[in-house]
Write an enzyme that holds these catalytic residues in place. Structure first.
Site, PDB file in Angstrom:
ATOM      1  N   SER A  55      -5.546 -47.866  15.623  1.00 43.54           N
ATOM      2  CA  SER A  55      -5.491 -46.692  15.852  1.00 43.54           C
ATOM      3  C   SER A  55      -6.491 -45.744  16.142  1.00 43.54           C
ATOM      4  O   SER A  55      -6.503 -44.476  16.675  1.00 43.54           O
ATOM      5  CB  SER A  55      -4.821 -45.758  14.581  1.00 43.54           C
ATOM      6  OG  SER A  55      -3.562 -46.238  14.189  1.00 43.54           O
ATOM      7  N   LYS A  58      -6.174 -43.934  19.259  1.00 43.14           N
ATOM      8  CA  LYS A  58      -5.747 -42.630  19.420  1.00 43.14           C
ATOM      9  C   LYS A  58      -6.848 -41.601  19.643  1.00 43.14           C
ATOM     10  O   LYS A  58      -6.497 -40.199  19.968  1.00 43.14           O
ATOM     11  CB  LYS A  58      -5.163 -42.063  17.829  1.00 43.14           C
ATOM     12  CG  LYS A  58      -3.826 -42.907  17.518  1.00 43.14           C
ATOM     13  CD  LYS A  58      -3.415 -42.443  16.253  1.00 43.14           C
ATOM     14  CE  LYS A  58      -2.105 -43.012  15.947  1.00 43.14           C
ATOM     15  NZ  LYS A  58      -1.864 -44.586  15.372  1.00 43.14           N
ATOM     16  N   SER A 113      -2.410 -40.550  10.859  1.00 45.96           N
ATOM     17  CA  SER A 113      -2.552 -41.674  11.995  1.00 45.96           C
ATOM     18  C   SER A 113      -0.984 -41.620  12.494  1.00 45.96           C
ATOM     19  O   SER A 113      -0.549 -43.001  12.882  1.00 45.96           O
ATOM     20  CB  SER A 113      -3.163 -42.740  11.642  1.00 45.96           C
ATOM     21  OG  SER A 113      -3.661 -43.666  12.584  1.00 45.96           O
TER      22      SER A 113
END
Length: 359
Positions: A55, A58, A113
């Site tokens: 993640s 991101k 997340s």
């Protein structure tokens, strides 16, 4: 990229007199300590090693899409926007046929997340494939050459890789956006829930940032953590102390908790070592824009259009500019025309033409 030493294997550091020793128990396969302002790399180990980012990708998603939408804008989620999310994904809990403000969606991205929040924003941005294309274009503009984007949320996909060096580039760019800094530093928030069938009132529930250093490490600004079975733990952390902002990225340590312990240890070392080590490399600067700037989502073929709704904290939108392609002649051509007409005594006509074209 960033200097020859950053391409070498193993730990790279150049201590001067009085420099503290690096932490001795680091297990991360790749890590880097850098100054977010100057770009100086204070120390690194295999910073260009290409690994699954989880993640932390991101960060690039936010850096690419965040400038597009006004954070106060409201969007009604459709079924399509929250389907096709990878099994086992982290979710913030978005429901179809309900309205969400853009700022709520971004809190879902940064705090929880939430892959569901990423997918909704990606659909708002023209779809997942379009967003992936723009993310790759943004990575290329930042000279993040270790990164290949396959999914916008960092979910494990064949061929999706990044590096500690590239993730630091993404974080450095993101921190220049006040909204990005605000979201990644937010420890907890209320998130819109479902509508109560009895009262008709919409509820809410609390969400908390999954960054385990936020609120615990002194001066931590935040940024982003990640974990998947394939990637293991990844983390990008930024902290400020005495006017200096340091970035630390750690990828794939031996255990989940180690990513936080090792980030904190490297931040401690970086603040103590600043001014006592020679830089071993540099975080490179973004390439100058060619054509339409990347990171402004909504265009095609990786060349996004300017944001129709700039974020409230990023200042007023720039005034429209006249490009060389608008009238076919370009600036030089019109200057030549103006000179010819002026020489012929057509000053009034030149003045009217000048006012009409905005030159």
């Amino acid at each position: 990229m960033g200097g020859e030493r950053l391409g070498l294997s193993g730990v790279q550091v150049s201590p001067l007199a009085g420099a503290p020793a690096l932490p001795g128990d680091l297990t991360g396969q790749s890590w880097i300590v850098s100054d977010a302002t100057t770009g100086d790399v204070l120390a690194a180990s295999n910073p260009h090693l290409r690994l699954a980012p989880a993640s932390t990708l991101k960060i690039l998603f936010a850096d690419t899409v965040l400038p597009k939408f006004d954070r106060n804008a409201v969007h009604k989620v459709t079924d399509e926007e929250i389907t096709g999310i990878g099994a086992g994904s982290s979710l913030v809990g978005i429901k179809e046929n309900l309205e969400y403000r853009v700022e709520d969606l971004w809190r879902g991205v940064f705090l929880s997340s939430g892959n569901d929040a990423v997918h909704v924003l990606a659909h708002m941005n023209g779809g997942v494939p379009q967003t992936v294309t723009e993310m790759q274009a943004r990575a290329d503009a930042l000279q993040a050459r270790d990164t290949r984007v396959v999914s916008p949320d960092g979910y494990d996909m064949d061929g999706q890789v990044s590096s500690a060096y590239d993730l630091s580039l993404f974080a450095r760019a993101g921190l220049r956006n006040p909204d990005f800094r605000m979201y990644c530093a937010t420890r907890d928030a209320m998130f819109p829930g479902a509508v109560d069938r009895n009262t008709g009132q919409r509820g809410s529930f609390g969400i908390a940032n999954t960054d385990r250093l936020l609120g615990k490490y002194p001066g931590l600004i935040g940024v982003k953590n990640g974990f998947t079975t394939n990637a293991g733990s990844t983390f990008v952390g930024a902290a400020e102390r005495n006017g200096r902002t340091l970035l630390v990225t750690v990828m794939h340590p031996s255990t989940y908790q180690k990513v936080y312990d090792e980030t904190a240890a490297l931040l401690d070392w970086g603040f103590a070592a600043a001014g006592k080590v020679r830089p071993v490399g540099k975080l490179v600067d973004e390439l100058p824009p060619s054509g339409t700037p990347t990171g402004q989502a909504g265009g095609t073929a990786g060349a996004p259009e300017p944001p129709p709704h700039p974020s409230a904290t990023t200042g007023p939108a720039a005034a429209p500019t006249t490009t060389a392609e608008d009238d076919g002649l370009g600036l030089g051509g019109w200057l030549a025309v103006a000179l010819v007409l002026a020489a012929a005594g057509y000053g009034a006509l030149v003045l009217r033409r000048h006012r009409r074209t905005g030159g």
